[in-house]
Design an enzyme around this catalytic site. Structure first.
Site, mmCIF file in Angstrom:
data_model
loop_
_atom_site.group_PDB
_atom_site.id
_atom_site.type_symbol
_atom_site.label_atom_id
_atom_site.label_comp_id
_atom_site.label_asym_id
_atom_site.label_seq_id
_atom_site.Cartn_x
_atom_site.Cartn_y
_atom_site.Cartn_z
ATOM 1 N N ASP A 38 7.575 -6.930 -5.107
ATOM 2 C CA ASP A 38 7.261 -6.964 -3.684
ATOM 3 C C ASP A 38 7.609 -5.631 -3.006
ATOM 4 O OD1 ASP A 38 6.668 -7.898 -1.161
ATOM 5 O OD2 ASP A 38 7.850 -9.720 -1.332
ATOM 6 N N ASP A 39 6.615 -4.947 -2.495
ATOM 7 C CA ASP A 39 6.819 -3.707 -1.718
ATOM 8 C C ASP A 39 7.313 -2.525 -2.559
ATOM 9 O OD1 ASP A 39 6.136 -5.277 0.437
ATOM 10 O OD2 ASP A 39 7.818 -4.675 1.692
ATOM 11 N N CYS A 76 1.554 -8.755 1.163
ATOM 12 C CA CYS A 76 2.031 -9.868 0.337
ATOM 13 C C CYS A 76 1.044 -11.022 0.165
ATOM 14 C CB CYS A 76 3.341 -10.440 0.882
ATOM 15 S SG CYS A 76 4.157 -9.507 2.144
ATOM 16 N N ARG A 80 -1.301 -12.004 -3.177
ATOM 17 C CA ARG A 80 -0.988 -13.206 -3.956
ATOM 18 C C ARG A 80 -2.179 -14.140 -4.055
ATOM 19 N NH1 ARG A 80 3.469 -10.949 -2.628
ATOM 20 N NH2 ARG A 80 5.384 -11.354 -3.784
ATOM 21 N N LYS A 134 8.744 -16.208 -5.461
ATOM 22 C CA LYS A 134 8.172 -16.291 -4.115
ATOM 23 C C LYS A 134 6.703 -16.711 -4.174
ATOM 24 C CE LYS A 134 6.605 -12.941 -0.652
ATOM 25 N NZ LYS A 134 6.750 -11.585 -0.103
ATOM 26 N N HIS A 136 4.451 -17.935 -1.103
ATOM 27 C CA HIS A 136 3.918 -17.202 0.048
ATOM 28 C C HIS A 136 2.412 -17.306 0.224
ATOM 29 C CE1 HIS A 136 4.911 -13.510 2.810
ATOM 30 N NE2 HIS A 136 4.878 -14.656 3.473
ATOM 31 N N HIS A 222 11.610 -5.633 -1.656
ATOM 32 C CA HIS A 222 11.335 -5.859 -0.232
ATOM 33 C C HIS A 222 12.643 -5.824 0.569
ATOM 34 C CE1 HIS A 222 10.090 -8.103 3.365
ATOM 35 N NE2 HIS A 222 8.826 -8.083 2.957
ATOM 36 N N ASP A 324 2.669 -5.920 -5.229
ATOM 37 C CA ASP A 324 1.704 -6.543 -4.318
ATOM 38 C C ASP A 324 1.151 -5.590 -3.268
ATOM 39 O OD1 ASP A 324 4.003 -6.299 -2.749
ATOM 40 O OD2 ASP A 324 3.916 -8.334 -1.947
ATOM 41 N N ASN A 325 1.804 -4.467 -3.054
ATOM 42 C CA ASN A 325 1.313 -3.455 -2.117
ATOM 43 C C ASN A 325 2.127 -2.182 -2.298
ATOM 44 O OD1 ASN A 325 2.722 -5.819 -0.039
ATOM 45 N ND2 ASN A 325 3.755 -3.835 -0.181
ATOM 46 N N LYS A 364 2.129 0.332 2.968
ATOM 47 C CA LYS A 364 1.827 -1.103 3.019
ATOM 48 C C LYS A 364 1.012 -1.467 4.266
ATOM 49 C CE LYS A 364 4.397 -5.461 3.598
ATOM 50 N NZ LYS A 364 5.760 -6.062 3.603
#
Length: 515
Positions: A38-39, A76, A80, A134, A136, A222, A324-325, A364
């Protein structure tokens, strides 16, 4: 003449032999693990230029395939949704985020019934399924959770990220095990816990006669900046040299690795002179904590890979890793009195995002390369030819679902549970791993909160929200520095036409959303 006893023994041995062959054939299909972080910025791994210690992921890349131009959906929830369904996020019902309230089906905020998840598709093809981490992509109602979307078992949080130590003091992130809320102790740390449950599944909970699909979705790295002290200590002095020294060192390493152009400068930095930073030690510590979070990720992925080897299934298990980004620009510190990195800390690393995204621009939620590009590592000793292969052709997060189906020799169904499914937008990238070139005319599209982009071949048209379109030739200008929109009107108009048709077909709305 054969006696009756010997005859029945022969029949029994034959039956056992056929059964063994059948069981062996069933178990020939590879296990599949998709790891999403994540991130994380493009250059945060050793194999993409970083000074952060990531030996396990680097080893996976050196033994497998590294996609150097893999694309996500810039944030995010959209990423996903696209990963899980193989569709652009609007087709799956998550055109924005899971908290979005809209009557528009493309923006309903949870996975719809015109989409099928990888878990649902593979479960119908003999796979057992497990998720940790996660979710989400829909958390308000129980029927939106992972174990109602194809996963046999689920450990983690149905909501978003930001959870490291338990309980989170800043975000409402309950942890569940198969629907039952858990109360972890004070030693709990999400990166470790998500891995431990995955390892427990592999060792103790799966049927070892059947293949499995696992989706491991970490919340790290993140914000907030929270890490274990022993991991932070490794990097306390590393970043005191400042942004520019680290970014230049990463870019130099990327050139040595062959993943950055040897004859082009990196994009222009967004930071000023390090000497003008008021509290250098505090600023350096932010990046040290972030590095510790990435380091911990790598340690845990190492434990997971060791478990596969201990279980003698490492050779025929596909492991994919991506983010994810791009890195996140968030720069606030809502708890200035707290020690950076502690469970009481609610801060982000701010300007360091530009270092994480070396050598790309933006971040992001934006559709310039810094927001959407991620390394993707694929490790599969029995299924991939060659070692340390790098693939520079583009591929997209919607491609993960069809790639999993391809690996499992499964077909995408026309309907599921009496619902006709929308078609896949992605396509398998397995041909790329075999040296077969991708369709050069394939178009890739992005939109998030009014930021937009389309890429066909080397040409990319991109704009920030409410800003003019920019045009880049990514072959000559991979870091999007030379805007050609005025000098190449034909290319701009052709790409814009494609974008408008695509946006209309997928129900992409103007931002801000009106309904």
């Amino acid at each position: 003449m054969i006696s009756r006893t010997i005859y029945y023994r022969i029949i029994l041995i034959t039956i056992i032999g056929f059964s063994s062959c059948f069981l062996s054939a069933k178990n020939d299909k590879p296990n599949i693990i998709v790891i999403l972080v994540d991130d994380m910025g493009y250059s945060d791994l050793g194999c993409t230029g970083s000074e952060i210690k990531t030996p396990n992921l680097d080893k996976m890349a050196s033994e497998g395939v590294l996609f150097t131009h893999f694309y996500n959906a810039s944030r995010c929830c959209p990423s996903r949704a696209s990963l899980l369904t193989g569709q652009y996020q609007w087709d799956a019902g998550i055109g924005h985020m899971d908290y979005t309230k809209s009557e528009l089906p493309e923006y309903q905020g949870y996975l719809n019934n015109q989409s099928i998840t990888i878990a649902e598709a593979l479960k119908d093809n003999g796979y057992q399924t497990f998720m940790s981490g996660k979710w989400h992509v829909g958390n308000k109602q129980r029927e939106w959770w992972p174990d109602h979307r194809g996963f046999d078992q689920f450990y983690g949080t149905p909501a978003g990220g930001g959870l490291y130590f338990y309980p989170s003091q800043f975000y409402d992130r309950p942890v569940y095990w198969n629907g039952e809320e858990q109360t972890p102790d004070s030693t709990w740390y999400s990166t470790d816990a998500f891995t431990d449950y995955s390892i427990d599944y592999i060792k103790n909970r799966r049927d070892k006669g059947k293949p499995f699909f696992m989706y491991l979705a970490y919340v790290a790295p993140h914000f907030p900046l929270q890490a274990k002290m022993e991991d932070i200590d490794k990097y306390r002095d590393t970043y005191k040299v400042g942004y520019d020294v680290i970014r230049k060192a990463r870019f130099k390493k990327q050139k040595q690795l062959g993943i950055a152009s040897a004859d082009l400068p990196a994009s222009e930095p967004v930071y000023g002179d390090w000497e003008t930073v008021e509290n250098k030690n505090n600023e350096a510590l932010k990046m040290a904590v972030y590095a510790a979070m990435v380091d911990c990720l790598d340690q845990n992925i190492g434990k997971l890979m060791s478990t596969l080897a201990d279980e003698h299934i490492d050779k025929n298990t596909v492991v994919m890793f991506l983010s994810d980004n791009g890195a996140c620009q968030t720069s606030w510190n809502k708890t200035p009195e707290a020690r950076l990195g502690s469970r009481d800390c609610n801060a982000a690393y701010g300007t360091w995002y530009n270092v994480s995204n070396t050598p790309y621009r933006m971040r992001k939620s934006q559709e310039h390369e810094g927001g959407i590009i991620t390394p993707l590592i694929m490790h599969w000793p029995e299924g991939l030819k060659g070692r340390g292969v790098r693939i520079s052709e583009p591929a997209h997060i919607t491609d993960i679902m069809p790639t999993c189906l391809d690996i499992a020799e499964a077909k995408y169904p026309v309907s599921y549970k009496n619902k006709v499914l929308d078609p896949l937008d992605g396509r398998s990238f397995m041909p790329l791993t075999r040296g077969i070139e991708q369709d050069k005319d394939r178009a890739y599209f992005w939109e998030h909160e009014g930021n937009r982009a389309v890429r066909v071949g080397d040409w990319k048209l991109v704009s920030l929200h409410k800003k003019d379109w920019e045009l880049y030739n990514l072959k000559a200008d991979p870091y999007e520095m030379d805007n050609l929109v005025e000098s190449h009107p034909d290319e701009k108009n052709e790409l814009l036409k494609k974008y408008k048709i695509w946006a209309d077909e997928h129900g992409v709305q103007r931002w801000p959303l009106k309904r």
